[in-house]
Write an enzyme that holds these catalytic residues in place. Structure first.
Site, short mmCIF file in Angstrom:
data_model
loop_
_atom_site.label_atom_id
_atom_site.label_comp_id
_atom_site.label_asym_id
_atom_site.label_seq_id
_atom_site.Cartn_x
_atom_site.Cartn_y
_atom_site.Cartn_z
CG MET A 139 106.50 -8.23 -50.77
SD MET A 139 105.42 -8.03 -52.20
CE MET A 139 104.05 -8.97 -52.25
CG ASP A 166 100.88 -18.13 -51.82
OD1 ASP A 166 101.37 -19.47 -51.43
OD2 ASP A 166 101.39 -17.39 -50.92
#
Length: 191
Positions: A28, A154
């Site tokens: 991202m 994550d």
């Protein structure tokens, strides 16, 4: 969105940050080492990447609203977590070029994978007990985040750093979700 309108109202004409080079890149965003001219310190700046060409240098391609929303949510979630084991966010902003960014403390040290390699080789006095103490710090920081209704999603060795001064820092809340603890639902930032 309302947040982007607010950011545009106080976006600078010139940047206070001098770009020093890319540190890393994810799905991202990219993290760039920057020099803050006003406060005279080196920081990390995360910028949102456009979808068209994630490897390109220079101007960011257009960013889809979902990616931008996730990026803004990462900045807001991380900025609300005040714990010594979580990297603090200093500023969320819109650059003179229209690129959305947030700045945070620059973390210098070694990731957990490297620490495990040190344990395996006995490097610099690393032992299983010493590594378990690092893992205890991870658990304490994550317990804090969970108590605040934040799930990281994550957590992996490359997102866990032991700083040069021996402090653990959890990085990259880009996939994090904030839970509405009372209603048991997930909240997301509006774009």
């Amino acid at each position: 969105s309302e947040l982007l309108r607010r950011l545009r109202t106080h976006a600078p004409k010139d940047s206070r940050y001098q770009l020093l080079g890319e540190i890393g890149r994810g799905g991202m965003g990219a993290v760039i080492r920057v020099w803050d001219e006003d406060l005279r310190r080196t920081l990390a700046m995360k910028v949102v990447l456009g979808k068209e060409d994630k490897a390109a240098k220079g101007a960011t391609p257009p960013v889809d609203s979902r990616t931008l929303g996730r990026f803004l949510e990462e900045a807001q979630i991380t900025g609300q977590l005040d714990h010594p084991g979580i990297v603090p966010v200093h500023e969320l902003g819109l650059g003179a070029d229209g690129q959305v960014y947030f700045t945070m403390r620059l973390v210098r040290g070694e990731d957990l994978r490297t620490i495990f390699q040190h344990v395996e080789s006995g490097h610099e006095g690393w032992s299983t007990t010493r590594a378990l103490n690092v893992m205890l710090k991870v658990c304490e920081a994550m317990a804090y985040a969970h108590a605040k209704g934040v799930i990281h999603r994550d957590l992996k060795p490359s997102n866990l750093f032991l700083t040069d001064t021996g402090n653990l820092k959890i990085l990259d809340f880009g996939l994090a979700k904030r839970l509405d603890v009372e209603a048991g639902r997930t909240q997301t930032a509006e774009v």
